[in-house]
Design a protein around this motif. Sequence first.
Motif, PDB file in Angstrom:
ATOM      1  N   ALA A 306      11.573  -6.108 -35.068  1.00 20.23           N
ATOM      2  CA  ALA A 306      12.961  -5.655 -35.340  1.00 20.23           C
ATOM      3  C   ALA A 306      13.137  -5.689 -36.610  1.00 20.23           C
ATOM      4  CB  ALA A 306      14.043  -6.360 -34.600  1.00 20.23           C
ATOM      5  N   LEU A 307      13.595  -4.581 -37.318  1.00 22.57           N
ATOM      6  CA  LEU A 307      13.891  -4.575 -38.985  1.00 22.57           C
ATOM      7  C   LEU A 307      15.303  -4.650 -39.112  1.00 22.57           C
ATOM      8  CD1 LEU A 307      12.786  -3.843 -41.767  1.00 22.57           C
ATOM      9  CD2 LEU A 307      13.078  -1.176 -41.157  1.00 22.57           C
ATOM     10  N   ALA A 308      15.770  -5.538 -39.863  1.00 18.52           N
ATOM     11  CA  ALA A 308      17.151  -5.800 -40.245  1.00 18.52           C
ATOM     12  C   ALA A 308      17.762  -4.483 -40.825  1.00 18.52           C
ATOM     13  CB  ALA A 308      17.358  -6.969 -40.971  1.00 18.52           C
ATOM     14  N   LEU A 309      19.095  -3.980 -39.983  1.00 16.25           N
ATOM     15  CA  LEU A 309      19.911  -3.041 -40.656  1.00 16.25           C
ATOM     16  C   LEU A 309      21.209  -3.544 -41.054  1.00 16.25           C
ATOM     17  CD1 LEU A 309      18.899  -0.371 -37.716  1.00 16.25           C
ATOM     18  CD2 LEU A 309      17.990  -0.655 -40.042  1.00 16.25           C
ATOM     19  N   ASP A 310      22.273  -3.431 -40.409  1.00 19.17           N
ATOM     20  CA  ASP A 310      23.484  -3.862 -40.752  1.00 19.17           C
ATOM     21  C   ASP A 310      23.591  -4.918 -39.500  1.00 19.17           C
ATOM     22  OD1 ASP A 310      24.084  -2.576 -43.031  1.00 19.17           O
ATOM     23  OD2 ASP A 310      24.835  -0.882 -41.976  1.00 19.17           O
ATOM     24  N   ASP A 311      22.935  -5.731 -39.242  1.00 14.54           N
ATOM     25  CA  ASP A 311      23.172  -6.834 -37.996  1.00 14.54           C
ATOM     26  C   ASP A 311      23.575  -7.895 -38.446  1.00 14.54           C
ATOM     27  OD1 ASP A 311      21.220  -5.366 -35.918  1.00 14.54           O
ATOM     28  OD2 ASP A 311      19.965  -5.178 -37.778  1.00 14.54           O
ATOM     29  N   SER A 312      23.967  -8.568 -37.731  1.00 14.15           N
ATOM     30  CA  SER A 312      24.379 -10.037 -37.734  1.00 14.15           C
ATOM     31  C   SER A 312      23.156 -10.887 -37.256  1.00 14.15           C
ATOM     32  CB  SER A 312      25.465 -10.687 -36.619  1.00 14.15           C
ATOM     33  OG  SER A 312      25.346 -10.473 -35.302  1.00 14.15           O
ATOM     34  N   ALA A 313      22.982 -12.227 -37.362  1.00 18.27           N
ATOM     35  CA  ALA A 313      21.925 -12.985 -36.801  1.00 18.27           C
ATOM     36  C   ALA A 313      21.765 -12.730 -35.306  1.00 18.27           C
ATOM     37  CB  ALA A 313      22.037 -14.200 -37.194  1.00 18.27           C
ATOM     38  N   GLU A 314      22.694 -12.730 -34.690  1.00 18.35           N
ATOM     39  CA  GLU A 314      22.624 -12.736 -33.062  1.00 18.35           C
ATOM     40  C   GLU A 314      22.432 -11.317 -32.829  1.00 18.35           C
ATOM     41  OE1 GLU A 314      22.669 -15.184 -30.876  1.00 18.35           O
ATOM     42  OE2 GLU A 314      23.290 -16.486 -32.585  1.00 18.35           O
ATOM     43  N   HIS A 315      22.853 -10.260 -33.337  1.00 18.92           N
ATOM     44  CA  HIS A 315      22.515  -8.964 -32.955  1.00 18.92           C
ATOM     45  C   HIS A 315      21.193  -8.697 -33.489  1.00 18.92           C
ATOM     46  CE1 HIS A 315      22.630  -4.417 -33.505  1.00 18.92           C
ATOM     47  NE2 HIS A 315      22.822  -4.492 -32.136  1.00 18.92           N
ATOM     48  N   LEU A 316      20.554  -9.230 -34.414  1.00 21.33           N
ATOM     49  CA  LEU A 316      18.902  -9.080 -34.818  1.00 21.33           C
ATOM     50  C   LEU A 316      18.233  -9.508 -33.855  1.00 21.33           C
ATOM     51  CD1 LEU A 316      17.017  -7.577 -36.784  1.00 21.33           C
ATOM     52  CD2 LEU A 316      17.366  -9.813 -38.306  1.00 21.33           C
ATOM     53  N   LEU A 317      18.697 -10.932 -33.376  1.00 22.76           N
ATOM     54  CA  LEU A 317      17.590 -11.444 -32.145  1.00 22.76           C
ATOM     55  C   LEU A 317      17.826 -10.691 -31.030  1.00 22.76           C
ATOM     56  CD1 LEU A 317      18.811 -15.195 -33.338  1.00 22.76           C
ATOM     57  CD2 LEU A 317      16.611 -14.388 -33.209  1.00 22.76           C
ATOM     58  N   ALA A 318      19.054 -10.169 -30.923  1.00 24.35           N
ATOM     59  CA  ALA A 318      18.899  -9.427 -29.478  1.00 24.35           C
ATOM     60  C   ALA A 318      17.984  -8.320 -29.405  1.00 24.35           C
ATOM     61  CB  ALA A 318      20.359  -9.157 -29.214  1.00 24.35           C
ATOM     62  N   ARG A 319      17.996  -7.305 -30.635  1.00 17.58           N
ATOM     63  CA  ARG A 319      17.030  -6.457 -30.753  1.00 17.58           C
ATOM     64  C   ARG A 319      15.759  -6.654 -30.720  1.00 17.58           C
ATOM     65  NH1 ARG A 319      17.845  -4.298 -36.066  1.00 17.58           N
ATOM     66  NH2 ARG A 319      16.363  -2.555 -35.449  1.00 17.58           N
ATOM     67  N   ALA A 320      15.336  -7.763 -31.307  1.00 14.25           N
ATOM     68  CA  ALA A 320      13.961  -8.308 -31.255  1.00 14.25           C
ATOM     69  C   ALA A 320      13.556  -8.631 -29.971  1.00 14.25           C
ATOM     70  CB  ALA A 320      13.546  -9.341 -32.352  1.00 14.25           C
ATOM     71  N   ASN A 321      14.536  -9.393 -29.143  1.00 17.93           N
ATOM     72  CA  ASN A 321      14.290  -9.693 -27.814  1.00 17.93           C
ATOM     73  C   ASN A 321      14.105  -8.562 -26.927  1.00 17.93           C
ATOM     74  OD1 ASN A 321      14.168 -11.898 -26.024  1.00 17.93           O
ATOM     75  ND2 ASN A 321      15.827 -11.094 -25.039  1.00 17.93           N
ATOM     76  N   GLN A 322      14.797  -7.460 -27.166  1.00 17.11           N
ATOM     77  CA  GLN A 322      14.594  -6.216 -26.444  1.00 17.11           C
ATOM     78  C   GLN A 322      13.353  -5.579 -26.658  1.00 17.11           C
ATOM     79  OE1 GLN A 322      17.210  -5.508 -24.358  1.00 17.11           O
ATOM     80  NE2 GLN A 322      15.720  -3.766 -23.455  1.00 17.11           N
ATOM     81  N   ALA A 323      12.980  -5.822 -27.882  1.00 17.37           N
ATOM     82  CA  ALA A 323      11.580  -5.085 -28.345  1.00 17.37           C
ATOM     83  C   ALA A 323      10.550  -6.026 -27.465  1.00 17.37           C
ATOM     84  CB  ALA A 323      11.459  -5.030 -29.710  1.00 17.37           C
ATOM     85  N   LEU A 324      10.597  -7.075 -27.620  1.00 16.69           N
ATOM     86  CA  LEU A 324       9.722  -8.220 -26.907  1.00 16.69           C
ATOM     87  C   LEU A 324       9.627  -7.752 -25.274  1.00 16.69           C
ATOM     88  CD1 LEU A 324       7.664 -10.560 -26.956  1.00 16.69           C
ATOM     89  CD2 LEU A 324       9.794 -12.018 -26.581  1.00 16.69           C
ATOM     90  N   LEU A 325      10.738  -7.575 -24.599  1.00 17.63           N
ATOM     91  CA  LEU A 325      10.685  -7.310 -23.305  1.00 17.63           C
ATOM     92  C   LEU A 325       9.981  -5.875 -23.104  1.00 17.63           C
ATOM     93  CD1 LEU A 325      14.297  -8.152 -22.225  1.00 17.63           C
ATOM     94  CD2 LEU A 325      11.960  -9.728 -22.118  1.00 17.63           C
ATOM     95  N   HIS A 326      10.282  -5.023 -24.056  1.00 20.41           N
ATOM     96  CA  HIS A 326       9.329  -3.770 -23.729  1.00 20.41           C
ATOM     97  C   HIS A 326       7.842  -4.016 -24.130  1.00 20.41           C
ATOM     98  CE1 HIS A 326      12.692  -1.048 -23.180  1.00 20.41           C
ATOM     99  NE2 HIS A 326      13.388  -1.401 -24.338  1.00 20.41           N
ATOM    100  N   ALA A 327       7.587  -4.809 -25.070  1.00 20.12           N
ATOM    101  CA  ALA A 327       6.241  -5.109 -25.102  1.00 20.12           C
ATOM    102  C   ALA A 327       5.523  -5.696 -24.025  1.00 20.12           C
ATOM    103  CB  ALA A 327       5.763  -6.140 -26.310  1.00 20.12           C
ATOM    104  N   LYS A 328       6.429  -6.626 -23.204  1.00 25.00           N
ATOM    105  CA  LYS A 328       5.687  -7.171 -21.999  1.00 25.00           C
ATOM    106  C   LYS A 328       5.574  -6.325 -20.794  1.00 25.00           C
ATOM    107  CE  LYS A 328       6.494 -11.558 -21.330  1.00 25.00           C
ATOM    108  NZ  LYS A 328       5.212 -12.102 -21.980  1.00 25.00           N
ATOM    109  N   GLU A 329       6.509  -5.185 -20.632  1.00 28.09           N
ATOM    110  CA  GLU A 329       6.321  -4.463 -19.516  1.00 28.09           C
ATOM    111  C   GLU A 329       5.282  -3.419 -20.011  1.00 28.09           C
ATOM    112  OE1 GLU A 329      10.073  -2.344 -19.793  1.00 28.09           O
ATOM    113  OE2 GLU A 329      11.387  -4.078 -19.226  1.00 28.09           O
ATOM    114  N   LYS A 330       4.938  -3.076 -21.158  1.00 25.09           N
ATOM    115  CA  LYS A 330       3.773  -2.168 -21.149  1.00 25.09           C
ATOM    116  C   LYS A 330       2.503  -3.007 -21.831  1.00 25.09           C
ATOM    117  CE  LYS A 330       6.966   1.261 -23.334  1.00 25.09           C
ATOM    118  NZ  LYS A 330       6.791   2.254 -22.184  1.00 25.09           N
ATOM    119  N   GLN A 331       1.992  -3.349 -20.661  1.00 32.71           N
ATOM    120  CA  GLN A 331       0.664  -4.354 -20.834  1.00 32.71           C
ATOM    121  C   GLN A 331      -0.540  -3.794 -21.970  1.00 32.71           C
ATOM    122  OE1 GLN A 331       0.534  -7.144 -19.560  1.00 32.71           O
ATOM    123  NE2 GLN A 331       2.551  -7.254 -18.475  1.00 32.71           N
TER     124      GLN A 331
END
Length: 339
Positions: A306-331
């Motif tokens: 996740a590349l930081a935009l106008d995020d808070s720390a929690e929002h940036l973590l949430a975006r990175a976590n969402q990207a991680l879930l997509h990576a685990k779904e696409k083997q």
Amino acid sequence: MFWAHIVFPFAVIKLSQHTVKAAQHRYNANWEQPMLALHKWKILLILIVANLLLLACLGTGDIKYWREINWFDILGEGGVSLLSLVWLLLILHSRPAGRVTNFFVLGLAGIFLASFQDALDEIIQIPDSVSFDQWVESGLMPVGLLLLTYGIFHWHKEQLHINEHLRKRERLFREHLIQDPVTHLGSAEYLRRQLRMELLQHHQQQQPLSLLLLDVDNFAHINRRYGTDEGDRLLHELAELLLLNLRRCDLLCRYAGDRFAIVLPNTGETMAQMIAQELANAVRHFAFKTSRQGESVFHSVSIGVALALDDSAEHLLARANQALLHAKEKQERDIFLAA
């Protein structure tokens, strides 16, 4: 008057001995005896000097009549003498032998003896031809105050050193609380704290900032097959492997379970994906040796970027976590960039 010269000194000596024994008995009931025992010779020497002063006054002067004694002066001067003796005993009972303690003892002993002599002058009429009492009163008091002040100065420096040591211990304790006990990396709380600081700097300096979330694939299988101790050891060795493949400016923390978080300052999208790919390749080629059989176990990881935009720390973590879930779904893809 003749009998007073004989009986009075023995009575005062006996009374002083009884007072000291009673005081020591009270102190022993509350404090440990060994500390005061270190200074018993100092106490004995002070009491001997006080008794010598008493005998010298009785030998050179006469005891005043009852009506000639000013009891208010005795109360004030005797109170100073008694309090200085109590302070002396308290210090000796709470401090080991040393330079600062010696200055305290010398200073308080001087104050005690000077005020004790001043109180004796209110009871015993000393001739004008005798001047030792004036030397004791006028000499020991300022010298005692100077020595006590010097001791307090060094005690102050000693306390500053102790306080600095305590602050360092407190800082280590706080850092220990935000450290993960398994990997010895920063905890999730430490990650959030540092991420807020990096985001603030990112907004002020307009420098890129990226966040990686890395998850070990099929980590639960390791715990089931080899036990949780082996799983913890794997996490610890993976943490060391990741650190070896990161830059000095990067921050690696254990986010949760088998998940790691990596803060990449001054890092744009292309560089972040390159670092993520290098980490994935390093883990893929890492052969973890189990403790019991010694067999080699290989692993793979999924990484969300996740590349930081106008995020808070929690929002940036949430975006990175969402990207991680997509990576685990696409083997077929172990790295996924957050939108």
